[in-house]
Design a protein around this motif. Structure first.
Motif, PDB file in Angstrom:
ATOM      1  N   VAL A 106       0.846  -1.198   0.000  1.00 40.02           N
ATOM      2  CA  VAL A 106       0.000   0.000   0.000  1.00 40.02           C
ATOM      3  C   VAL A 106       0.876   1.240   0.000  1.00 40.02           C
ATOM      4  O   VAL A 106       1.787   1.373   0.820  1.00 40.02           O
ATOM      5  N   GLU A 107       0.606   2.159  -0.924  1.00 37.70           N
ATOM      6  CA  GLU A 107       1.412   3.378  -1.038  1.00 37.70           C
ATOM      7  C   GLU A 107       0.673   4.641  -0.614  1.00 37.70           C
ATOM      8  O   GLU A 107       1.301   5.675  -0.401  1.00 37.70           O
ATOM      9  N   THR A 108      -0.668   4.570  -0.517  1.00 38.99           N
ATOM     10  CA  THR A 108      -1.439   5.747  -0.128  1.00 38.99           C
ATOM     11  C   THR A 108      -2.548   5.334   0.842  1.00 38.99           C
ATOM     12  O   THR A 108      -2.975   4.172   0.865  1.00 38.99           O
ATOM     13  N   GLU A 109      -3.024   6.306   1.625  1.00 37.22           N
ATOM     14  CA  GLU A 109      -4.140   6.026   2.532  1.00 37.22           C
ATOM     15  C   GLU A 109      -5.386   5.614   1.772  1.00 37.22           C
ATOM     16  O   GLU A 109      -6.182   4.799   2.243  1.00 37.22           O
ATOM     17  N   ARG A 110      -5.550   6.159   0.580  1.00 41.00           N
ATOM     18  CA  ARG A 110      -6.725   5.821  -0.222  1.00 41.00           C
ATOM     19  C   ARG A 110      -6.753   4.333  -0.571  1.00 41.00           C
ATOM     20  O   ARG A 110      -7.820   3.716  -0.627  1.00 41.00           O
ATOM     21  N   GLU A 111      -5.560   3.767  -0.772  1.00 41.59           N
ATOM     22  CA  GLU A 111      -5.497   2.348  -1.113  1.00 41.59           C
ATOM     23  C   GLU A 111      -5.940   1.464   0.052  1.00 41.59           C
ATOM     24  O   GLU A 111      -6.357   0.323  -0.155  1.00 41.59           O
ATOM     25  N   LEU A 112      -5.852   1.987   1.271  1.00 40.31           N
ATOM     26  CA  LEU A 112      -6.311   1.207   2.417  1.00 40.31           C
ATOM     27  C   LEU A 112      -7.793   0.876   2.304  1.00 40.31           C
ATOM     28  O   LEU A 112      -8.241  -0.190   2.748  1.00 40.31           O
ATOM     29  N   GLU A 113      -8.561   1.798   1.727  1.00 40.29           N
ATOM     30  CA  GLU A 113     -10.004   1.574   1.604  1.00 40.29           C
ATOM     31  C   GLU A 113     -10.319   0.358   0.746  1.00 40.29           C
ATOM     32  O   GLU A 113     -11.325  -0.323   0.944  1.00 40.29           O
ATOM     33  N   MET A 114      -9.440   0.067  -0.212  1.00 38.91           N
ATOM     34  CA  MET A 114      -9.664  -1.082  -1.091  1.00 38.91           C
ATOM     35  C   MET A 114      -9.598  -2.401  -0.337  1.00 38.91           C
ATOM     36  O   MET A 114     -10.182  -3.402  -0.764  1.00 38.91           O
ATOM     37  N   LEU A 115      -8.903  -2.403   0.792  1.00 42.80           N
ATOM     38  CA  LEU A 115      -8.774  -3.631   1.555  1.00 42.80           C
ATOM     39  C   LEU A 115     -10.097  -4.062   2.177  1.00 42.80           C
ATOM     40  O   LEU A 115     -10.268  -5.238   2.526  1.00 42.80           O
ATOM     41  N   GLU A 116     -11.017  -3.122   2.313  1.00 43.12           N
ATOM     42  CA  GLU A 116     -12.335  -3.440   2.879  1.00 43.12           C
ATOM     43  C   GLU A 116     -13.051  -4.522   2.078  1.00 43.12           C
ATOM     44  O   GLU A 116     -13.914  -5.224   2.603  1.00 43.12           O
ATOM     45  N   ARG A 117     -12.684  -4.668   0.810  1.00 51.73           N
ATOM     46  CA  ARG A 117     -13.363  -5.645  -0.053  1.00 51.73           C
ATOM     47  C   ARG A 117     -12.997  -7.083   0.287  1.00 51.73           C
ATOM     48  O   ARG A 117     -13.702  -8.014  -0.074  1.00 51.73           O
ATOM     49  N   TYR A 118     -11.867  -7.243   0.958  1.00 52.81           N
ATOM     50  CA  TYR A 118     -11.407  -8.601   1.273  1.00 52.81           C
ATOM     51  C   TYR A 118     -11.933  -9.076   2.622  1.00 52.81           C
ATOM     52  O   TYR A 118     -11.877  -8.349   3.607  1.00 52.81           O
ATOM     53  N   ASP A 119     -12.430 -10.302   2.652  1.00 55.78           N
ATOM     54  CA  ASP A 119     -12.821 -10.947   3.898  1.00 55.78           C
ATOM     55  C   ASP A 119     -11.772 -12.021   4.185  1.00 55.78           C
ATOM     56  O   ASP A 119     -11.948 -13.197   3.850  1.00 55.78           O
ATOM     57  N   VAL A 120     -10.658 -11.597   4.769  1.00 56.14           N
ATOM     58  CA  VAL A 120      -9.545 -12.512   5.020  1.00 56.14           C
ATOM     59  C   VAL A 120      -9.149 -12.453   6.488  1.00 56.14           C
ATOM     60  O   VAL A 120      -9.495 -11.516   7.207  1.00 56.14           O
ATOM     61  N   VAL A 135      11.832  -2.274   3.097  1.00 55.00           N
ATOM     62  CA  VAL A 135      10.897  -1.960   4.180  1.00 55.00           C
ATOM     63  C   VAL A 135       9.627  -1.348   3.606  1.00 55.00           C
ATOM     64  O   VAL A 135       9.687  -0.513   2.699  1.00 55.00           O
ATOM     65  N   CYS A 136       8.474  -1.745   4.141  1.00 52.69           N
ATOM     66  CA  CYS A 136       7.217  -1.146   3.705  1.00 52.69           C
ATOM     67  C   CYS A 136       6.986   0.172   4.454  1.00 52.69           C
ATOM     68  O   CYS A 136       7.770   0.552   5.331  1.00 52.69           O
ATOM     69  N   ASP A 137       5.916   0.861   4.122  1.00 58.06           N
ATOM     70  CA  ASP A 137       5.583   2.137   4.748  1.00 58.06           C
ATOM     71  C   ASP A 137       4.960   1.879   6.116  1.00 58.06           C
ATOM     72  O   ASP A 137       3.800   1.490   6.226  1.00 58.06           O
ATOM     73  N   TRP A 138       5.756   2.084   7.174  1.00 59.69           N
ATOM     74  CA  TRP A 138       5.265   1.782   8.522  1.00 59.69           C
ATOM     75  C   TRP A 138       4.111   2.693   8.931  1.00 59.69           C
ATOM     76  O   TRP A 138       3.257   2.295   9.715  1.00 59.69           O
ATOM     77  N   ARG A 139       4.066   3.917   8.426  1.00 59.01           N
ATOM     78  CA  ARG A 139       2.974   4.828   8.789  1.00 59.01           C
ATOM     79  C   ARG A 139       1.640   4.276   8.310  1.00 59.01           C
ATOM     80  O   ARG A 139       0.652   4.239   9.061  1.00 59.01           O
ATOM     81  N   LEU A 140       1.610   3.827   7.058  1.00 56.88           N
ATOM     82  CA  LEU A 140       0.372   3.262   6.528  1.00 56.88           C
ATOM     83  C   LEU A 140       0.046   1.936   7.202  1.00 56.88           C
ATOM     84  O   LEU A 140      -1.119   1.639   7.468  1.00 56.88           O
ATOM     85  N   ALA A 141       1.077   1.161   7.495  1.00 60.49           N
ATOM     86  CA  ALA A 141       0.840  -0.104   8.194  1.00 60.49           C
ATOM     87  C   ALA A 141       0.243   0.145   9.573  1.00 60.49           C
ATOM     88  O   ALA A 141      -0.634  -0.591  10.028  1.00 60.49           O
ATOM     89  N   ALA A 142       0.694   1.199  10.235  1.00 60.47           N
ATOM     90  CA  ALA A 142       0.160   1.531  11.562  1.00 60.47           C
ATOM     91  C   ALA A 142      -1.313   1.921  11.478  1.00 60.47           C
ATOM     92  O   ALA A 142      -2.112   1.561  12.350  1.00 60.47           O
ATOM     93  N   LEU A 143      -1.680   2.654  10.433  1.00 61.08           N
ATOM     94  CA  LEU A 143      -3.092   2.994  10.234  1.00 61.08           C
ATOM     95  C   LEU A 143      -3.922   1.734  10.023  1.00 61.08           C
ATOM     96  O   LEU A 143      -5.016   1.586  10.581  1.00 61.08           O
ATOM     97  N   ALA A 144      -3.400   0.818   9.223  1.00 63.72           N
ATOM     98  CA  ALA A 144      -4.116  -0.425   8.962  1.00 63.72           C
ATOM     99  C   ALA A 144      -4.244  -1.270  10.222  1.00 63.72           C
ATOM    100  O   ALA A 144      -5.268  -1.926  10.445  1.00 63.72           O
ATOM    101  N   ALA A 145      -3.209  -1.249  11.063  1.00 64.58           N
ATOM    102  CA  ALA A 145      -3.212  -2.071  12.277  1.00 64.58           C
ATOM    103  C   ALA A 145      -4.283  -1.638  13.269  1.00 64.58           C
ATOM    104  O   ALA A 145      -4.647  -2.402  14.164  1.00 64.58           O
ATOM    105  N   LYS A 146      -4.787  -0.425  13.116  1.00 67.11           N
ATOM    106  CA  LYS A 146      -5.877   0.036  13.966  1.00 67.11           C
ATOM    107  C   LYS A 146      -7.219  -0.551  13.530  1.00 67.11           C
ATOM    108  O   LYS A 146      -8.191  -0.523  14.285  1.00 67.11           O
TER     109      LYS A 146
END
Length: 200
Positions: A106-120, A135-146
């Motif tokens: 994931v490179e942008t916060e907007r791309e995080l929204e696309m993950l909602e489509r997956y039931d995994v 290394v991946c983008d830890w800032r975006l990963a931290a947002l996702a981890a919430k």
């Protein structure tokens, strides 16, 4: 660090490395079933690599754009989790009928929204090129981890694992190339050093 963060050791190709990972406290052991990978494990070797492991250790198979029937055939009796590393759709993941992790870059916060489509069961946040040590983008990963239980991957090692876990607060971490002597061959010293650091 005194963390309850789960640990997955991936890219395993030797039984001795699987046993060491389990001995040191890994909750997940990973095997790459993608033929193009330098860490590729032929499916016929999976029974030897995965037999007799403790019940709490889950066996994860990494696939890249394989047909569903191939994944199910290889997984049967050998794997507890399927990790998808290609362009697999949410619909494809849902059809597999077993626990699925989806690797994402994931490179942008907007791309995080696309993950909602997956039931995994988990998302695995990786660098742009999995297995590269980047290394991946830890800032975006931290947002996702919430929002989700994520596994953090990409360039993790004993030298940065403390910062990674404190910054991202992931459910778990996934290490492969940083613990190797050569692709698919783990270094006992590096593995012991890493577990000593993350279990402080």
């Amino acid at each position: 660090m005194r963390t309850h963060c789960k640990v997955k050791i991936c890219g395993l190709t030797r039984r001795r490395d699987v046993e060491l990972a389990v001995e040191l406290g890994a909750e997940y052991v990973g095997f790459v079933l993608a033929p193009a990978s330098p860490r590729h494990v032929p499916p016929e070797l999976l029974p030897e690599l995965t037999r007799g492991l403790p019940e709490h250790v889950r066996r994860v198979g990494v696939f890249v754009n394989e047909p569903a029937e191939t994944i199910r055939r290889i997984a049967a009796g050998n794997l507890d989790v399927v990790q998808l590393h290609g362009t697999e759709t949410p619909e494809f993941a849902a059809r597999l009928g077993m626990p699925v992790w989806k690797a994402v870059h994931v490179e942008t916060e907007r791309e995080l929204e696309m993950l909602e489509r997956y039931d995994v069961e988990r998302f695995l946040f990786d660098a742009a090129s999995g297995g590269s040590g980047g290394v991946c983008d830890w800032r975006l990963a931290a947002l996702a981890a919430k929002r989700w239980r994520i596994m953090l991957a990409g360039g993790l090692r004993s030298g940065n694992i403390r910062d990674a876990v404190e910054t991202v607060k992931p459910y778990g971490v996934d290490l492969s190339s940083s613990l190797e002597e050569a692709p698919g061959i783990k270094s006992e010293d590096k593995m012991r050093e890493f577990f000593k650091e993350i279990r402080k």
